[in-house]
Scaffold this motif. Structure first.
Motif, mmCIF file in Angstrom:
data_model
loop_
_atom_site.group_PDB
_atom_site.id
_atom_site.type_symbol
_atom_site.label_atom_id
_atom_site.label_comp_id
_atom_site.label_asym_id
_atom_site.label_seq_id
_atom_site.Cartn_x
_atom_site.Cartn_y
_atom_site.Cartn_z
ATOM 1 N N LEU A 1 0.827 -1.202 0.000
ATOM 2 C CA LEU A 1 0.000 0.000 0.000
ATOM 3 C C LEU A 1 0.868 1.261 0.000
ATOM 4 O O LEU A 1 0.548 2.243 -0.694
ATOM 5 N N THR B 1 0.989 4.068 -2.900
ATOM 6 C CA THR B 1 0.762 5.467 -2.539
ATOM 7 C C THR B 1 1.864 6.365 -3.079
ATOM 8 O O THR B 1 1.604 7.489 -3.525
ATOM 9 N N TRP C 1 -6.657 -4.168 1.088
ATOM 10 C CA TRP C 1 -7.993 -3.567 1.107
ATOM 11 C C TRP C 1 -8.449 -3.279 2.544
ATOM 12 O O TRP C 1 -9.081 -2.250 2.808
ATOM 13 N N TYR D 1 -6.495 -0.255 3.710
ATOM 14 C CA TYR D 1 -6.973 0.931 2.983
ATOM 15 C C TYR D 1 -8.323 1.396 3.524
ATOM 16 O O TYR D 1 -8.553 2.597 3.708
ATOM 17 N N LEU E 1 -5.651 1.570 -7.086
ATOM 18 C CA LEU E 1 -5.516 0.415 -6.200
ATOM 19 C C LEU E 1 -6.168 -0.818 -6.811
ATOM 20 O O LEU E 1 -5.588 -1.917 -6.777
#
Length: 410
Positions: A334, A338, A364, A367, A404
């Motif tokens: 992640l 980003t 997920w 996030y 994503l």
């Protein structure tokens, strides 16, 4: 829960300096003689005596086998010579011939033992063999001269940590805690972050303390009035495991606003250790995160962002069930997305042991947690990572959901 109070500084009394005569007397008791009885200078052979450096001989199975075979041939020749001499000199030489035959049998036995040893070395069980790392996935050879990085054993160390994770798999234990709920746990961990900052403890200490708290609560129902005591005691135990300098019991009682006594804290420490069978070396996601970031040469800013996600995940009860290595993988991915540094790569798959399909659900979950982050409460981690020391990663915008989805659907 009482608010965190600043750490007090205790006055330290001055010790009296021993007199010169006392120092000389002490030195005379412990100082070794520097010369022999004859007055000659004493040779410093301590290291030679300790290491036997003049006598050490390293041998390998293959070389030992060759040496044994040479000895067999040499002794066989001497045996034949002894038998000839025996025929010439009569019975007086029979004893020499018998000795030569015994020596030959002994040499053959040694050669057979060498063969057996070499076979045993070549037939090491698969689970004990060192894993072979392809050249393109080797991230440790660059540290070959740095013994602190353990380049020769790093792969085995993290493989061992992943095996130990299986022993510490947690479930959602709140169903067995009639007096607690996940909001209370989140408030406790938010306060523990303040404790870690106040005492300037390592991040590993914080993560291990949370693990100890969760594993204890998974096995022992408690009243909500004792929750802060469990968390505080877990930090004390984790500090003893991770820190160079451990805060005193009195300091831990002080930050609890003297809500508990010393006897209660020590009793809780004993209870936690007994409940966990003194096995507190629990693998934490923080150590996996550092290793996996090295695989992609992630900068300190990217690693700090991944650590921010990882620390925020401590607040979520739903992420307690996720293994540390898998959580670290999800937080790093992640952070990479980003920072627009690419997605899941073969080298990450090799060292983590996870495919993209394994990591995607965790990404997920993290996030979703970050998107619904409360700004008005539980702000200790948010405030911590908003500081310039941590590259102000808490103020970075989250990756777009379409980006994503595209990265996780490959």
């Amino acid at each position: 829960m009482p608010t965190l109070r600043k750490q007090s500084v205790a006055a330290v009394g001055k010790k009296t300096k021993p007199s010169l005569s006392e120092n000389q007397e002490e030195a005379s008791r412990v100082k070794r003689a520097t010369s022999t009885s004859r007055g000659a200078a004493k040779t410093r052979t301590a290291f030679i005596d300790l290491t036997n450096s003049t006598k050490v001989q390293i041998s390998f199975p293959g070389k030992k086998k060759e040496l044994a075979k040479k000895q067999v041939k040499k002794r066989s020749a001497s045996c034949v010579s002894a038998k000839k001499t025996a025929k010439q000199n009569g019975t007086s030489s029979e004893t020499s011939a018998e000795k030569s035959v015994k020596n030959e049998d002994k040499a053959e036995t040694e050669a057979a033992a060498a063969d057996k040893l070499e076979t045993a070395v070549s037939e090491v069980p698969p689970h004990l063999r060192r894993p072979e790392v392809p050249a393109e996935f080797d991230i440790d050879s660059q540290y070959s001269e740095d013994c602190v990085m353990c380049p020769d054993y790093a792969v085995e160390i993290f493989a061992y940590l992943k095996q130990r994770e299986e022993k510490f798999v947690l479930s959602n234990y709140m169903t067995t805690q009639p007096s607690l709920n996940k909001e209370m746990r989140s408030v406790l961990i938010d306060w523990l972050v303040e404790v870690q900052e106040n005492f300037e403890l390592f991040h590993e200490t914080l993560h291990l303390a949370v693990k100890l708290t969760d594993h204890y609560l998974a096995k022992t129902p408690i009243h909500h009035n004792m929750l802060q005591l469990v968390g505080t005691t877990s930090v004390l135990i984790a500090s003893k495991f991770e820190e160079y300098s451990v805060p005193s019991v009195e300091e831990f009682l002080y930050i609890c606003d003297d809500a508990y006594t010393k006897e209660e804290l020590l009793a809780m420490e004993a209870s936690i250790l007994r409940t966990l069978s003194f096995d507190i070396n629990i693998p934490i996601p923080y150590c996996f995160l550092r290793r996996y970031a090295k695989c992609v040469n992630a900068g300190m800013d990217t690693l700090t962002l991944a650590r921010y996600f990882c620390e925020m995940s401590l607040l979520e009860m739903e992420l307690v069930v996720v293994r540390g290595s898998l959580l670290a993988s999800g937080c790093l991915l992640l952070a990479m997305l980003t920072k627009d540094l690419g997605g899941w790569s073969p080298i990450l798959q090799f060292h983590t042991g996870y495919e993209l399909s394994d990591v995607a659900p965790v990404v997920w979950m993290v996030y979703s947690m970050m998107s619904q982050l409360p700004k008005d409460k539980l702000s200790a981690i948010l405030s911590k990572y908003s500081h310039k020391v941590f590259f102000q990663v808490a103020s970075l915008p989250m990756v777009d959901v379409e980006v994503l989805e595209k990265a996780l659907s490959r």
